[in-house]
Design a protein around this motif. Sequence first.
Motif, PDB file in Angstrom:
ATOM      1  N   MET A 140       0.823  -1.170  -0.195  1.00 44.31           N
ATOM      2  CA  MET A 140      -0.025   0.050  -0.051  1.00 44.31           C
ATOM      3  C   MET A 140       0.786   1.473   0.008  1.00 44.31           C
ATOM      4  SD  MET A 140      -2.987  -0.805  -0.201  1.00 44.31           S
ATOM      5  CE  MET A 140      -3.974   0.632   0.053  1.00 44.31           C
ATOM      6  N   LYS A 141       1.985   1.272   0.787  1.00 44.85           N
ATOM      7  CA  LYS A 141       2.827   2.172   0.998  1.00 44.85           C
ATOM      8  C   LYS A 141       3.461   2.874  -0.494  1.00 44.85           C
ATOM      9  CE  LYS A 141       6.610   3.978   3.740  1.00 44.85           C
ATOM     10  NZ  LYS A 141       7.635   3.758   4.856  1.00 44.85           N
ATOM     11  N   THR A 142       3.760   1.668  -1.159  1.00 46.34           N
ATOM     12  CA  THR A 142       4.623   1.792  -2.540  1.00 46.34           C
ATOM     13  C   THR A 142       3.463   2.521  -3.392  1.00 46.34           C
ATOM     14  OG1 THR A 142       5.842  -0.166  -2.047  1.00 46.34           O
ATOM     15  CG2 THR A 142       5.729   0.700  -4.251  1.00 46.34           C
ATOM     16  N   ILE A 143       2.457   1.710  -3.240  1.00 40.90           N
ATOM     17  CA  ILE A 143       1.313   2.408  -4.449  1.00 40.90           C
ATOM     18  C   ILE A 143       0.903   3.830  -4.129  1.00 40.90           C
ATOM     19  CG2 ILE A 143      -1.227   1.950  -5.102  1.00 40.90           C
ATOM     20  CD1 ILE A 143      -0.923  -0.966  -5.109  1.00 40.90           C
ATOM     21  N   GLU A 144       0.717   4.137  -2.896  1.00 41.36           N
ATOM     22  CA  GLU A 144       0.411   5.262  -2.372  1.00 41.36           C
ATOM     23  C   GLU A 144       1.250   6.430  -2.624  1.00 41.36           C
ATOM     24  OE1 GLU A 144      -0.846   4.738   1.439  1.00 41.36           O
ATOM     25  OE2 GLU A 144      -2.792   4.073   1.152  1.00 41.36           O
ATOM     26  N   GLY A 145       2.502   5.914  -2.491  1.00 39.96           N
ATOM     27  CA  GLY A 145       3.857   6.844  -2.657  1.00 39.96           C
ATOM     28  C   GLY A 145       3.895   7.055  -4.369  1.00 39.96           C
ATOM     29  N   LYS A 146       3.593   5.884  -5.036  1.00 40.42           N
ATOM     30  CA  LYS A 146       3.504   6.271  -6.486  1.00 40.42           C
ATOM     31  C   LYS A 146       2.604   7.484  -7.076  1.00 40.42           C
ATOM     32  CE  LYS A 146       5.485   2.000  -8.477  1.00 40.42           C
ATOM     33  NZ  LYS A 146       5.257   0.918  -8.773  1.00 40.42           N
ATOM     34  N   GLU A 147       1.083   7.337  -6.345  1.00 43.60           N
ATOM     35  CA  GLU A 147       0.123   8.029  -6.609  1.00 43.60           C
ATOM     36  C   GLU A 147       0.664   9.474  -6.220  1.00 43.60           C
ATOM     37  OE1 GLU A 147      -3.356   6.681  -4.678  1.00 43.60           O
ATOM     38  OE2 GLU A 147      -4.481   6.414  -6.401  1.00 43.60           O
ATOM     39  N   ALA A 148       1.189   9.523  -5.320  1.00 43.60           N
ATOM     40  CA  ALA A 148       1.567  10.996  -4.382  1.00 43.60           C
ATOM     41  C   ALA A 148       2.646  11.342  -5.434  1.00 43.60           C
ATOM     42  CB  ALA A 148       2.165  10.784  -3.132  1.00 43.60           C
ATOM     43  N   GLY A 149       3.514  10.479  -5.918  1.00 41.00           N
ATOM     44  CA  GLY A 149       4.683  10.864  -7.025  1.00 41.00           C
ATOM     45  C   GLY A 149       3.997  11.448  -8.102  1.00 41.00           C
ATOM     46  N   MET A 150       2.747  10.626  -8.515  1.00 44.97           N
ATOM     47  CA  MET A 150       2.193  11.083  -9.840  1.00 44.97           C
ATOM     48  C   MET A 150       1.535  12.133  -9.863  1.00 44.97           C
ATOM     49  SD  MET A 150       0.845   7.458 -11.343  1.00 44.97           S
ATOM     50  CE  MET A 150      -0.621   8.114 -12.045  1.00 44.97           C
ATOM     51  N   LEU A 151       0.822  12.685  -8.657  1.00 42.86           N
ATOM     52  CA  LEU A 151       0.372  13.947  -8.412  1.00 42.86           C
ATOM     53  C   LEU A 151       1.234  15.126  -8.212  1.00 42.86           C
ATOM     54  CD1 LEU A 151      -2.521  12.864  -5.713  1.00 42.86           C
ATOM     55  CD2 LEU A 151      -3.117  13.472  -8.031  1.00 42.86           C
ATOM     56  N   THR A 152       2.280  14.787  -7.789  1.00 46.85           N
ATOM     57  CA  THR A 152       3.493  15.748  -7.712  1.00 46.85           C
ATOM     58  C   THR A 152       3.721  16.202  -8.970  1.00 46.85           C
ATOM     59  OG1 THR A 152       3.982  14.632  -5.598  1.00 46.85           O
ATOM     60  CG2 THR A 152       5.403  16.571  -6.348  1.00 46.85           C
ATOM     61  N   GLN A 153       3.921  15.068  -9.890  1.00 50.35           N
ATOM     62  CA  GLN A 153       4.296  15.117 -11.250  1.00 50.35           C
ATOM     63  C   GLN A 153       3.353  15.735 -12.126  1.00 50.35           C
ATOM     64  OE1 GLN A 153       5.308  11.592 -13.063  1.00 50.35           O
ATOM     65  NE2 GLN A 153       7.479  12.115 -13.476  1.00 50.35           N
ATOM     66  N   GLU A 154       2.185  15.514 -11.965  1.00 47.88           N
ATOM     67  CA  GLU A 154       1.117  16.273 -12.625  1.00 47.88           C
ATOM     68  C   GLU A 154       1.093  17.745 -12.342  1.00 47.88           C
ATOM     69  OE1 GLU A 154      -2.692  14.391 -12.099  1.00 47.88           O
ATOM     70  OE2 GLU A 154      -1.749  12.481 -13.009  1.00 47.88           O
ATOM     71  N   HIS A 155       1.249  17.902 -10.998  1.00 54.25           N
ATOM     72  CA  HIS A 155       1.091  19.326 -10.324  1.00 54.25           C
ATOM     73  C   HIS A 155       2.255  20.055 -11.038  1.00 54.25           C
ATOM     74  CE1 HIS A 155      -0.117  22.355  -7.493  1.00 54.25           C
ATOM     75  NE2 HIS A 155       1.234  22.347  -7.027  1.00 54.25           N
ATOM     76  N   ALA A 156       3.553  19.514 -10.936  1.00 56.99           N
ATOM     77  CA  ALA A 156       4.928  20.182 -11.417  1.00 56.99           C
ATOM     78  C   ALA A 156       4.480  20.477 -13.051  1.00 56.99           C
ATOM     79  CB  ALA A 156       6.046  19.411 -11.363  1.00 56.99           C
ATOM     80  N   THR A 157       4.000  19.530 -13.714  1.00 59.59           N
ATOM     81  CA  THR A 157       3.776  19.523 -15.121  1.00 59.59           C
ATOM     82  C   THR A 157       2.715  20.806 -15.585  1.00 59.59           C
ATOM     83  OG1 THR A 157       3.968  17.222 -15.129  1.00 59.59           O
ATOM     84  CG2 THR A 157       3.220  18.408 -17.331  1.00 59.59           C
TER      85      THR A 157
END
Lengths: 304, 304
Positions: free
Chosen positions: B282-299
Amino acid sequence: MSVRSPTETEQVSRDRVAEREAQDRRLKASMDKIKQKIVVLSGKGGVGKSTVTANLAVALASQDHAGRVGVLDADITGPTIPKMLGVRRLRLDVGERGMLPARGPLGIRVVSMDFLLPSDETPVIWRGPLKSMAIRQFLSEVLWGDLDFLLVDLPPGTGDEALTVMQSIPNIAGVVIVTIPSEVSQLVVKKAVTFTGQLKAPVLGIVENMSGFVCPKCGTETSIFTTGGGQKIAEEMGVPFLGKIPLDPRICEDSDTGTPFIVQHSDSPSAVAFREIVAKIMKTIEGKEAGMLTQEHATSRRDD
Amino acid sequence: MSVRSPTETEQVSRDRVAEREAQDRRLKASMDKIKQKIVVLSGKGGVGKSTVTANLAVALASQDHAGRVGVLDADITGPTIPKMLGVRRLRLDVGERGMLPARGPLGIRVVSMDFLLPSDETPVIWRGPLKSMAIRQFLSEVLWGDLDFLLVDLPPGTGDEALTVMQSIPNIAGVVIVTIPSEVSQLVVKKAVTFTGQLKAPVLGIVENMSGFVCPKCGTETSIFTTGGGQKIAEEMGVPFLGKIPLDPRICEDSDTGTPFIVQHSDSPSAVAFREIVAKIMKTIEGKEAGMLTQEHATSRRDD
């Protein structure tokens, strides 16, 4: 009447049919040189099918059949036979007349996809038709020679590999079905028994593997994967029960070091159980041979 | 310019392409409604892949996702998920808009070939293309609905079923690889890790199952299938190690009775180990989601 020359597509299709027929002839010629073809099947994975195959090969080779036993590892995507027989890192030699099997302990001839892969990490990402083609090549292009026994170790399931083996090899002496005692395993193994029947091969019997564990410290027996499942299926499906092999950590260690446990730990309860199973298989096969001879004799007498 | 009307062969071929494209669209639409798609893979059979899948489903469903977890049993020839989740003898309902999954404990939606077979003994004697077609239908024609998680339980090996699942499902969150500690198993599991990488899916990590057995009488621990193999592969292949699950006869009993062990024996060392593994996933998946959100946000910020 004018003879139309074939179109390119027709010619390709004719060539393919001719090639397939030629391979069928080579396959039959190669298999005809082998007295007994035995298939080891499970349905479910991880029940010790390859361990049973490897130890059966060694048992046969040590009983007057040295140099006259072959093992085909038909598990194309997950080959483990070479590791268990201690013949890893070998390569198949390709001579003028075909591929030569690798030589294992007691002269056992081994063919496995493992010998064709560059490294352990390399996966074989093949769909069914390609896996079937590989198995047919192993049967037709390998110079197995004159053997008393060929054992074929199948991957789990009743898919491409199992179908190709059962449909390609003529005169299969019988199928040994391996299971663990759990109910979940039984579900899948019942399918394997029906599968064998539908393909008109005789079931030599069911082996119940990993049946009970005896604590090496206190001697208490625990049925880790429950017990009695193999016998139950055999009774329900009306096929012979060959015996139970107790779970023993030394079996796993021996598989890892490539020294079959019936040699390495020949006095262990598992090895004793295994030898009894081999004796039952031999008795059935010899009985069938005797039966066939009597039948042939009777037929020839009727012909007089 | 005259427009030639297609021949019959050409029309059949065009129809097939159109049907396939329509199925692709249905499959994508169905999968897009599911937030996280997780594949459970092993390479070698009998390592407890289905047990891990069933227990992972129950763990997720009991952690705020009740009614929003699905399990696809992609083992066409040896389906065992329904038995383990206690939903045997169910049938898939076919409604106007498609097939409806069966409902398991905690509202888990289950689809398995088992629901389509007339009896336990019935084998599925199918070659690869047919098995792949069945999996694609399960993905595209089943009304999975809006789910948080879909777990896909694969059969052993890197053949048709694994390829079809990995190539058909868009945006796989990750692959959980299950092994037992033995060296023989490691050989095959390494191939599974490479397979996952070649198909561009992230490896969530390796689970070492059946790791050590504690005698219920005297407490002595025996490494029946040796120990540490899972961790060793994880290090060698540079993927996360998720943890070890000790061998416990109650796991097998619970699978047989269809009551996942993390519920039935929630205080056992195996259940404790399993919950830690779920937390890591769960931590890995949530980390990825957070990472993706951050990335989307950055984009999106860059796009401003």
